[in-house]
Enzyme design. Sequence first.
Site, PDB file in Angstrom:
ATOM      1  N   ASP A  91       0.809  -1.217   0.000  1.00  0.00           N
ATOM      2  CA  ASP A  91       0.000   0.000   0.000  1.00  0.00           C
ATOM      3  C   ASP A  91       0.840   1.264   0.000  1.00  0.00           C
ATOM      4  O   ASP A  91       0.353   2.346  -0.314  1.00  0.00           O
ATOM      5  CB  ASP A  91      -0.846   0.046   1.286  1.00  0.00           C
ATOM      6  CG  ASP A  91      -2.136  -0.715   1.163  1.00  0.00           C
ATOM      7  OD1 ASP A  91      -2.637  -0.853   0.041  1.00  0.00           O
ATOM      8  OD2 ASP A  91      -2.644  -1.155   2.213  1.00  0.00           O
TER       9      ASP A  91
HETATM   10  C1  GLC Z   1      -1.030   2.576   5.955  1.00  0.00           C
HETATM   11  C2  GLC Z   1      -0.177   1.489   6.547  1.00  0.00           C
HETATM   12  C3  GLC Z   1      -0.132   0.318   5.682  1.00  0.00           C
HETATM   13  C4  GLC Z   1      -1.514  -0.089   5.397  1.00  0.00           C
HETATM   14  C5  GLC Z   1      -2.337   1.063   4.830  1.00  0.00           C
HETATM   15  C6  GLC Z   1      -3.757   0.636   4.633  1.00  0.00           C
HETATM   16  O1  GLC Z   1      -0.491   2.989   4.767  1.00  0.00           O
HETATM   17  O2  GLC Z   1       1.129   1.903   6.774  1.00  0.00           O
HETATM   18  O3  GLC Z   1       0.599  -0.718   6.296  1.00  0.00           O
HETATM   19  O4  GLC Z   1      -1.517  -1.148   4.515  1.00  0.00           O
HETATM   20  O5  GLC Z   1      -2.306   2.137   5.685  1.00  0.00           O
HETATM   21  O6  GLC Z   1      -4.614   1.657   4.334  1.00  0.00           O
HETATM   22  C1  GLC Z   2      -1.564  -3.877   5.336  1.00  0.00           C
HETATM   23  C2  GLC Z   2      -2.786  -3.937   4.459  1.00  0.00           C
HETATM   24  C3  GLC Z   2      -2.563  -4.849   3.280  1.00  0.00           C
HETATM   25  C4  GLC Z   2      -1.304  -4.494   2.577  1.00  0.00           C
HETATM   26  C5  GLC Z   2      -0.130  -4.461   3.531  1.00  0.00           C
HETATM   27  C6  GLC Z   2       1.137  -3.979   2.891  1.00  0.00           C
HETATM   28  O1  GLC Z   2      -1.385  -5.112   5.984  1.00  0.00           O
HETATM   29  O2  GLC Z   2      -3.905  -4.379   5.184  1.00  0.00           O
HETATM   30  O3  GLC Z   2      -3.637  -4.764   2.389  1.00  0.00           O
HETATM   31  O4  GLC Z   2      -1.099  -5.412   1.553  1.00  0.00           O
HETATM   32  O5  GLC Z   2      -0.418  -3.590   4.603  1.00  0.00           O
HETATM   33  O6  GLC Z   2       1.126  -2.624   2.625  1.00  0.00           O
END
Ligand code: GLC
Ligand code: GLC
Length: 818
Positions: A487
Amino acid sequence: MRYGYFDDNNREYVITRPDTPLPWINYLGCQEYFGIVSNTAGGYSFFRDARLRRLTRYRYNNVPFDLGGRYIYLRDDESGAYWSPSWQPTRHDAERYSCRHGMGYSVIGSTYQGIRAETCYFVPLNARLEVWRVTITNERLKRAAVSAFSLVEFCLWDAQDDATNFQRNFSIGQVELDDGVIYHKTEYRERRDHFAWFACSGELAGFDTQREAFLGPWRGWDKPVVVEQGRSANSMAHGWAPIGSHHVRMLLEPGETRQLVFVLGYHENPTDSKFDPPGSQIVNKKLVKPAIARYRDLECVDASFAALRAYWDETLGICQVATPDVHTDRMVNVWNAYQCMATFNMSRSASFYESGIGRGLGFRDSNQDLLGFVHMVPARARERILDLAATQLPSGGAYHQYQPLTKRGNNDVGSNFNDDPHWLILGVAAYLKETGDWSILDEPVPYDNQPGSEETLYGHLLRSFQYTLDRLGPHGLPLIGRADWNDCLNLNCFSDTPGQSFQTTTNKEGKTAESIFIGGLFVLAGKELAAIAQRRGHTSEAASYEVASRAMEETVRAHGWDGEWFVRAYDDFGNKVGSRECAEGKIYIEPQGFCVLAGIGLEDGIARKALNSVRRHLATPHGIVLQQPAYSQYYIHLGEISSYPPGYKENAGIFCHNNPWVIIAEAMLGNGDAAHDYYTRINPSAREPISDVHRCEPYVYAQMIAGRDAPTHGEAKNSWLTGTAAWNFYAITQWILGIRPEYEGLRIEPVIPERWTGFTATRRFRGVTYKIRVERAGPGNTVALSVDGKTIEGRVVTPPANGKAEITVDVRLGGAGA
Ligand code: GLC
Ligand code: GLC
C-alpha cells in the site's frame, strides 16, 4: 522473558502477571456479536460493525494504554477495602492473578485478602449477547460480607461520532430500568430500532446508569465513589455518559463459592412495535425477555459455554498435526487457525491497533484471508466471496474496502490498487480446491452492487484478469495504479502536502509506473484461471490464459530481472525500484517471494538465485525485512514507504505477511530446512521466550516486527488482524507439511526439515477424514504413498469412491521413494 505459558491441552494461553508489555487481547464472538477483551478485562463490544453498532465505549491510545472495559469491582463490606479481580482498573497487588485466553473466551481473576474471584467472559453461539460468569470463593477462615459491582460504559452507537460530537452527544443519552435490567436506548426514540441491555442473575442492592454519579466528581475508574462507599446511587442517566452498573451483596461462609452472571446484550425490535404500550416512549421488551431469562440462568450459561467449547473442538479438529516441533503444532492446531478466524470475522477493522472506525473489509485482504479459513467455514467463505465479488467494479477493478453492515464498497482509502482484482481469482481457486463446489462459479453476482448488472462469478474472474491486460505499461508490465500489495509504494502520488493521504492522492496519470510484483501475481492468477477454465470445459479460453500468463512471465524475465534478484517496480520516470542501480531500496522481498510462488525461474535457477539474495540481504534472526537498504529520507516519487523511519512498517520492517511467500518459495525448491527456519523466526510461540523484546502476544502473529534498521529491532506491532495469519497457515500446512487441497483431491508432498523423522496429521477434506502418517525413509523430498495399505501412483489422494468416511494415508518420504 515470559509473562505466561501455553496450556496446550486446554488450548489456552495463560498470562501470569497483569503488567504485560502491551495489552494482550482475545476476541469474543464468532457470528454477529463480537468483543475484544484484554488480559486486564479492557476492551469493548459491538454488533456486526465495529463502527456503526458499538455497544460499549473504548478510548484508544489511552493512558495507561488500556483503560475501559468489562469491569467487576469487589468490596469487603466489613473493612471497606475494594479491588478489581482483573487488576484493572484499581491495579491492586493481588495474588494468583491469571488470565486464560481460550478459544472464544477469556477467564481473568486473582485473589485479594482471601477472596478468590474470576470472571469467564464469552459470547454464546447463536446469541446476540455476552456473558460474564463471575465465580467468587471465600478462602478465609471466617465469613465474608462482599459486594460486587459491575461496570460498562455505553457507546452512543456510532463510535466515530461518539468520540467527537460532544455538543450533541452530551444531551441525548437515555436509559430505562426494568426488573433489574438496565436498558441503554439512546436514539431509540427516533430512528434506531435497537438497544442494549445489561442484566444480572443476582438480586440487586442497587444500580447506576449515570457515569458521574457512579464515579463521583473528578474521579477515575480506579476510585468510584459508589464502590468506595459500598452503595449504589440508583442514578438514571439523562444525557452525559450512560453506564451500566449493578450492585449485589453476598455473605460467604468460609470455603463457600458463589456464581453471579452478568449479561450484556443487543436487541433489534420490529420498527412497528418499538414501544410498549404503543404510542408511549417505553421500550418494548417482550421480544428480548426470553433471552434475558435464559442467560440469567446459571445452568443455561454453563450449557452454552460447553457448546462453545465443542464448536471450537469441531472447527479446529478439521486440521490437526503432530510434528517434532511444539511451536508448529501449537500454531497449526490452535492459535494460527484461531487467528485466521479472527481475520475472517474482523478483517482489519477492530483490534487494539485498528480502531474499528477506519477500515472496513478490504478486498485484497479478505480474499487472501480465505486461504486460512476456507477449510473451517466453507459455507461462510462462499458467502464472503460472493459479497466481495458484488463490490467489484465493471472495469474488473475493485473498491479497496466495503462496510460489513451495508456490504457496499467505499472509496475512503482510494481505489485503483491494481493488484486488487487478482486476489479474487486466488481466493476463488482456494475455495474450489477445498470444497469442490463448482456451483459457485455460476452464481449471478452484480457489479458495484447495482441490480441488473449481474454476471456469473466466473465472468467476474475474467474481468479481474482482463483488468491488468487493459493496463500495461511501457515495458508491457502491469501498471501499478495507486499501489499494489504494498500500500505504501505510491509511485503516482507525488505528495508534498502535510497530512495528505497517500492512499487517495494522485498527481500523475499513472501511465508509466509498473509493478513486477503484479507481474508475478498475474502469472499465478493466469495459471489458476486457466486451470478453472479447463475444468469448466472452456479449453481454448484456458489456453489463452496460459498464453497470457506465459507472455507475462517472459516480460518479467526480460524487464524484471536484475541479475541476482527480481526488480520491484519502475517509477514514474521509468527508473527501476528495487535494483542494484538504486542507492537505497536495492532489493525488495515481494517480487522474490511472489515470482517464485508463480513458478518463475524454478527450472533455470533464477528462482534459487533470488532466494539466495533474500538470504544474503534481507534475512535477520527476527524474520525477513521488506527491503534494503532502508530509505533514509522521504522520496516524493516513492510515497508513503519512505515516510516511515527506517526499520518500521513498509520501510524495511519485517512485514510478516510476506515472509511466508519466501517460505513457500523455499519449499517449492525443495528446501525444507530453510523454509522451516524462516517459519520459526517469526512464529510467535517460538518467540515467547523473548516476550520482553517482541512485546506483542506470543500466541498470534503481528503485522510487523521492527527491522534491523530500527532502534527496537525485534519489537512487534499491530498484532492479530493481518494477512500474516492466513499466509503462514497456508505455508506451514500446505507447503511445508505439504497437505494441499487440489481440484482432484488432496496432494501430499511434505518438504520438512531433514532432521524431522516424520509427523502425523488428521485432515478432514470434502467430508472424508484423512489420517496421514509421514515417515522419513532418508534425505530428500521424494514421496511414496499408500492408501489403506495399497500403494498408489502420484501424490494426489482422490476422495474415496466407496463412501468411506475415513482413510489412512502412509507416506514414505525421502530415500528411495518414487
Ligand atoms: C497505511 C499502513 C499500511 C496499510 C495502509 C492501509 O499505509 O502503513 O501498512 O496497509 O495504511 O490503508
Ligand atoms: C496492510 C494492508 C494490506 C497491505 C499491507 C502492505 O497489511 O492491510 O492490504 O497489503 O499492509 O502494505
